[in-house]
Design an enzyme around this catalytic site. Structure first.
Site, PDB file in Angstrom:
ATOM      1  CB  CYS A   1      56.388  30.417  65.747  1.00  0.00           C
ATOM      2  SG  CYS A   1      56.871  31.409  67.182  1.00  0.00           S
TER       3      CYS A   1
ATOM      4  CB  SER B   1      70.361  16.836  33.607  1.00  0.00           C
ATOM      5  OG  SER B   1      71.093  17.440  34.667  1.00  0.00           O
TER       6      SER B   1
ATOM      7  CB  CYS C   1      54.517  33.689  65.706  1.00  0.00           C
ATOM      8  SG  CYS C   1      53.493  32.547  66.675  1.00  0.00           S
TER       9      CYS C   1
ATOM     10  CG  ASN D   1      65.116  17.551  31.588  1.00  0.00           C
ATOM     11  OD1 ASN D   1      64.238  18.312  32.014  1.00  0.00           O
ATOM     12  ND2 ASN D   1      66.403  17.776  31.801  1.00  0.00           N
TER      13      ASN D   1
ATOM     14  CB  CYS E   1      54.933  28.810  70.177  1.00  0.00           C
ATOM     15  SG  CYS E   1      54.162  29.351  68.627  1.00  0.00           S
TER      16      CYS E   1
ATOM     17  CG  HIS F   1      66.482  21.598  49.435  1.00  0.00           C
ATOM     18  ND1 HIS F   1      67.567  22.398  49.665  1.00  0.00           N
ATOM     19  CD2 HIS F   1      66.965  20.547  48.736  1.00  0.00           C
ATOM     20  CE1 HIS F   1      68.649  21.875  49.109  1.00  0.00           C
ATOM     21  NE2 HIS F   1      68.300  20.734  48.539  1.00  0.00           N
TER      22      HIS F   1
ATOM     23  CB  CYS G   1      55.588  34.072  69.768  1.00  0.00           C
ATOM     24  SG  CYS G   1      55.138  32.417  70.351  1.00  0.00           S
TER      25      CYS G   1
END
Length: 245
Positions: free
Chosen positions: A132, A195, A153, A217, A135, A124, A156
């Protein structure tokens, strides 16, 4: 449980070509909330007037970028310093020992990389890869955190695009293919802090052809019996034990 952990330790010690699926519980042990922050969903709706799923959607970002970045700074980047735990450090140790093939994770904090791993697939994206849209310049999480209002940015002067996938956007097919291939060739598959039925595992685990699915876990979840070896408790402590050789 101690006997289970000793068995798991011997499998890891004597094996190789390991793929680690790093889940949400590993992240929560750092004190970070994650992108969707399901564990504080009620508090988020009370504070922001929108659900967490609403805020992290691509539609919301395009319409209410101000609230989105307030959430980004306060919820996703909820700690001043992002530090890896012993889990990340011991995964890096497996890489140094030549045992690790790949880490696959849905978490976005690049903690495995901070610990020294360079064989990581972040399905992800990452909070360290904000771009940006004009650019293409990349900005890290510190730049986002320190921005007074909407992070712009510095070249920019336009709002940055977050480095992680928003709800409503497609995950990079190249990353999915890369992760599936890594799982398919793995000798040992270690599920850490997730899990078997979690979003991280339920689709990708079907590509594993071996008989050494190890699950560590916090607590048992229905469906975990698909793992060949498993133990429950503090993930950092258990993983430290099984990699202490």
């Amino acid at each position: 449980m101690e006997q289970n952990l000793e068995t798991i330790k011997n499998i890891i010690k004597n094996g190789g070509n390991i793929v680690v699926l790093g889940g949400m519980e590993v992240m929560l042990e750092t004190g970070l909330n994650g992108v969707s922050a399901e564990h504080i969903a009620y508090d988020i709706e009370q504070k922001y007037g929108y659900s967490n799923d609403d805020i992290i959607s691509s539609l919301f970002f395009s319409r209410r970028v101000d609230i989105f970045y307030k959430y980004y700074k306060e919820v996703i980047l909820n700690k001043d310093e992002i530090k890896p735990t012993s889990v990340h450090e011991n995964v890096a140790k497996l890489q140094r020992y030549g045992k690790l093939d790949m880490v696959v994770t849905r978490m976005v904090y690049s903690l495995y990389q901070r610990a020294g791993c360079d064989r990581v697939i972040e399905l992800h994206g990452s909070v360290e890869q904000n771009r940006c849209p004009a650019c293409g310049k990349v900005f890290g999480s510190e730049y986002i955190r320190n921005a007074k209002n909407i992070p712009l940015c510095d070249v920019c002067n336009v709002p940055l695009r977050p480095g992680f996938t928003l709800l409503g956007e497609m995950i990079d097919n190249g990353k999915i293919t890369q992760a599936s291939c890594a799982v398919e060739r793995a000798n040992i598959l270690i599920v850490l802090g997730a899990s078997i039925r979690s979003p991280l595992c339920k689709y990708i685990i079907k590509y594993y052809n071996g008989d050494k699915v190890i699950l560590l876990n916090k607590e048992e979840v229905p469906g975990d019996d698909r793992a060949d070896y498993r133990a429950y408790g503090n993930v950092s402590e258990m993983f430290r034990y099984v990699t202490d050789f």
